[in-house]
Design a protein around this motif. Structure first.
Motif, short mmCIF file in Angstrom:
data_model
loop_
_atom_site.label_atom_id
_atom_site.label_comp_id
_atom_site.label_asym_id
_atom_site.label_seq_id
_atom_site.Cartn_x
_atom_site.Cartn_y
_atom_site.Cartn_z
N VAL A 1 0.83 -1.20 0.00
CA VAL A 1 0.00 0.00 0.00
C VAL A 1 0.87 1.25 0.00
N ALA A 2 0.25 2.38 -0.29
CA ALA A 2 0.95 3.66 -0.33
C ALA A 2 1.69 3.91 0.98
N GLY A 3 2.90 4.42 0.87
CA GLY A 3 3.72 4.69 2.04
C GLY A 3 4.49 3.51 2.55
N GLU A 4 4.48 2.40 1.79
CA GLU A 4 5.10 1.16 2.25
C GLU A 4 6.12 0.65 1.23
N TRP B 1 7.64 2.71 -7.46
CA TRP B 1 9.02 2.43 -7.83
C TRP B 1 9.24 0.92 -7.74
N LEU B 2 9.62 0.31 -8.86
CA LEU B 2 9.97 -1.11 -8.93
C LEU B 2 11.47 -1.19 -9.10
N ARG C 1 12.84 7.17 1.43
CA ARG C 1 12.00 7.61 2.54
C ARG C 1 11.11 8.78 2.14
N GLU C 2 11.67 9.73 1.39
CA GLU C 2 10.88 10.87 0.91
C GLU C 2 9.75 10.40 0.00
N HIS C 3 10.05 9.46 -0.89
CA HIS C 3 9.04 8.94 -1.80
C HIS C 3 7.89 8.30 -1.04
N LEU C 4 8.22 7.52 -0.03
CA LEU C 4 7.19 6.87 0.78
C LEU C 4 6.40 7.89 1.58
N GLY D 1 4.15 7.48 -1.93
CA GLY D 1 4.61 6.53 -2.94
C GLY D 1 4.66 5.12 -2.40
N LEU D 2 4.98 4.20 -3.29
CA LEU D 2 5.03 2.77 -2.96
C LEU D 2 6.28 2.20 -3.63
N ILE D 3 6.98 1.32 -2.92
CA ILE D 3 8.22 0.73 -3.45
C ILE D 3 8.12 -0.79 -3.35
#
Length: 200
Positions: free
Chosen positions: A26-29, A148-149, A170-173, A177-179
């Motif tokens: 999920v988003a932020g993870e 981001w994959l 960390r900023e992306h999350l 964002g999701l990684i």
């Protein structure tokens, strides 16, 4: 935003790489995909990115841009850096920004964020392996995409480069964002683990 896979089956050539694979992120993870060589970590990322078709099951994204496909909302950073050696650092990043389209960031600022501002006009062929990786990471910043994959994203990065990249993740999350990252090494950020079996 929620990314999920249900009953995924991957076949490459005559070999079943994995089957019955489920995941959710999920988003932020951040989700770290872990497993031995040949277990299907890269194949899973490529399935999510739309570069491979599953032999069974499905990948779904909910809560993203309704008018965009999943691949149009994802960056796929492979373990090989997709750079043109004869083009400069800036020219390489400008190419990818124009090719990918969407919401663009400042290319010079993206280059500076990864510590390559001193090499802006240097041909990419002159860069070290770690510098090439930094330039590939700058692509994640130059065009805004929520997913981001990442395939072995810290490969070739020195300790300072790993710290910079961890901060960017960390900023992306934090921005929602999701990684999903296939990795053998720690990412330097908090991440849930998805273990894939297989033979080494």
């Amino acid at each position: 935003m929620r990314l999920s896979g249900r009953g995924l089956r991957c076949v490459r050539g005559d070999r079943e790489v994995f089957s019955g694979l489920d995941f959710t992120s999920v988003a932020g993870e951040a989700l770290a995909v872990i497993g031995p060589n040949g277990s299907g970590k890269t194949s899973l990322l490529r399935l999510i990115a739309g570069l491979l078709h599953p032999a069974g099951g499905s990948v779904e994204l909910s809560g993203g841009g309704a008018e965009l496909t999943l691949p149009e909302q994802a960056h796929y950073l492979g373990h090989r850096d997709a750079l043109k050696p004869a083009l400069s650092v800036m020219e390489n990043l400008s190419f990818w920004r124009d090719f990918l389209g969407g919401e663009s960031g400042d290319a010079a600022a993206s280059i500076a964020r990864v510590g390559l501002d001193h090499a802006t006009h240097l041909p990419a062929g002159f860069l070290s392996a770690g510098q090439r990786r930094r330039l590939s990471i700058a692509r994640l910043l130059s065009v805004k995409r929520p997913i981001w994959l990442l395939d072995e994203p810290t490969t070739a990065l020195d300790v300072a480069g790993q710290a910079v990249f961890a901060g960017l993740m960390r900023e992306h999350l934090a921005d929602g964002g999701l990684i999903v990252a296939a990795t053998h090494a720690p990412l330097g950020i908090d991440a849930r683990e998805l273990r894939i079996g297989g033979t080494a």
